[in-house]
Motif scaffolding. Structure first.
Motif, short mmCIF file in Angstrom:
data_model
loop_
_atom_site.label_atom_id
_atom_site.label_comp_id
_atom_site.label_asym_id
_atom_site.label_seq_id
_atom_site.Cartn_x
_atom_site.Cartn_y
_atom_site.Cartn_z
N LEU A 197 0.63 -0.97 -0.28
CA LEU A 197 -0.17 -0.17 0.30
C LEU A 197 0.76 1.08 0.29
CD1 LEU A 197 -3.21 -1.08 2.71
CD2 LEU A 197 -2.82 -0.60 0.20
N PRO A 198 0.42 2.21 -0.87
CA PRO A 198 1.39 3.13 -0.89
C PRO A 198 1.20 3.51 0.80
CG PRO A 198 -0.49 3.43 -2.21
CD PRO A 198 -0.27 2.25 -1.45
N LEU A 199 1.91 4.95 1.29
CA LEU A 199 2.32 5.31 2.57
C LEU A 199 0.55 5.99 2.93
CD1 LEU A 199 3.82 5.84 4.81
CD2 LEU A 199 4.83 8.26 3.44
N HIS A 200 0.46 7.32 2.37
CA HIS A 200 -0.65 7.77 2.90
C HIS A 200 -2.30 6.68 2.70
CE1 HIS A 200 -1.49 7.07 -1.80
NE2 HIS A 200 -3.45 7.55 -1.67
N ARG A 201 -2.08 5.82 2.00
CA ARG A 201 -3.46 4.59 1.96
C ARG A 201 -3.45 3.62 3.62
NH1 ARG A 201 -7.15 3.35 -1.75
NH2 ARG A 201 -6.53 0.87 -0.87
N LEU A 202 -2.17 2.93 4.03
CA LEU A 202 -1.68 3.03 5.44
C LEU A 202 -2.13 3.81 6.63
CD1 LEU A 202 -0.67 0.32 7.11
CD2 LEU A 202 2.08 1.67 6.66
N PHE A 203 -1.75 4.65 6.31
CA PHE A 203 -2.06 5.72 7.18
C PHE A 203 -3.66 5.64 7.77
CE2 PHE A 203 -1.97 9.32 9.98
CZ PHE A 203 -0.80 9.45 11.08
N ARG A 204 -3.98 6.04 6.54
CA ARG A 204 -5.76 6.38 6.32
C ARG A 204 -6.36 5.22 6.84
NH1 ARG A 204 -9.51 5.97 2.12
NH2 ARG A 204 -11.31 6.87 2.80
N ALA A 205 -6.00 3.83 6.99
CA ALA A 205 -6.51 2.70 7.91
C ALA A 205 -6.44 2.95 9.41
CB ALA A 205 -5.83 1.17 7.31
N PHE A 206 -5.36 3.89 10.59
CA PHE A 206 -5.06 3.72 11.28
C PHE A 206 -5.72 4.78 11.63
CE2 PHE A 206 -2.34 0.97 10.68
CZ PHE A 206 -1.99 0.13 11.55
N GLU A 207 -6.67 6.19 10.31
CA GLU A 207 -7.08 6.74 11.11
C GLU A 207 -8.68 7.59 10.70
OE1 GLU A 207 -5.47 11.06 9.64
OE2 GLU A 207 -5.64 10.20 7.50
N ASP A 208 -9.01 7.03 9.54
CA ASP A 208 -10.34 6.34 9.33
C ASP A 208 -10.97 5.61 10.17
OD1 ASP A 208 -12.91 5.58 8.46
OD2 ASP A 208 -12.17 7.15 6.31
N PRO A 209 -12.03 6.48 11.04
CA PRO A 209 -12.65 5.37 12.17
C PRO A 209 -13.36 3.98 11.08
CG PRO A 209 -13.22 7.56 12.83
CD PRO A 209 -12.35 7.39 11.78
N ASP A 210 -14.12 4.51 10.29
CA ASP A 210 -14.59 3.53 9.58
C ASP A 210 -14.13 2.08 9.31
OD1 ASP A 210 -17.69 4.48 9.45
OD2 ASP A 210 -17.24 5.58 7.85
N ILE A 211 -13.33 2.96 8.62
CA ILE A 211 -12.07 1.69 8.43
C ILE A 211 -11.17 0.93 9.14
CG2 ILE A 211 -9.75 1.22 7.22
CD1 ILE A 211 -10.35 3.64 5.49
#
Length: 153
Positions: free
Chosen positions: A24-38
């Motif tokens: 995963l690109p960095l921004h998508r990995l980080f999003r998996a830790f910051e987006d409550p739904d994910i």
């Protein structure tokens, strides 16, 4: 790349390190830790609160088939730098484990791959050893596999 979660627990230390490379690109990995739904999807839990900011808080809970809460954890976010790091505490309710301090670091390996490093500090060596005796590594590996599948879509 066949990503796997690695848990490194040196003898006699009150800490452990968890590493995982993701396709995963960095921004998508980080999003998996910051987006409550994910987060809820890959962790398989309800996100009660997730305040992604310095001095923010978080709370997750999981209920059994009858609706009774079987797991609840919470903590304070001490540092939150998008696409770089999250520093937080982790404490489980109704459990004998004392709070832990977690340092999550995110880095790009390439345009399409990234790396997660979690450094977790426990109150004592005994507390760390108690957690390592549980099927903790297997469960975390399964959760990271779900994260990869969810973010692939």
């Amino acid at each position: 790349m066949k990503p796997t979660t690695q848990v490194h627990a040196a003898d006699g230390r009150q800490e452990l390190t968890i590493t995982r490379d993701f396709d995963l690109p960095l921004h998508r990995l980080f999003r998996a830790f910051e987006d409550p739904d994910i987060v809820a999807r890959w962790m398989g839990t309800k996100v009660v609160k997730l305040e992604n900011r310095r001095h923010g808080g978080w709370e997750y809970e999981t209920s059994g088939p009858n609706g009774q809460v079987v797991f609840r954890a919470h903590g304070v976010i001490h540092d939150f730098v998008p696409n770089q790091r999250i520093t937080r505490t982790f404490e489980m309710d109704n459990n004998s484990f004392p709070p832990q301090l977690e340092f999550l670091e995110f880095s790009a390996l390439s345009e399409r791959t990234s790396h997660l490093r979690m450094h977790i500090v426990f109150k004592s060596v005994a507390d760390r050893n108690q957690l390592v005796q549980l099927p903790f590594a297997k469960g975390l590996g399964m959760a990271h596999d779900r994260l990869q599948r969810i973010m692939d879509k």
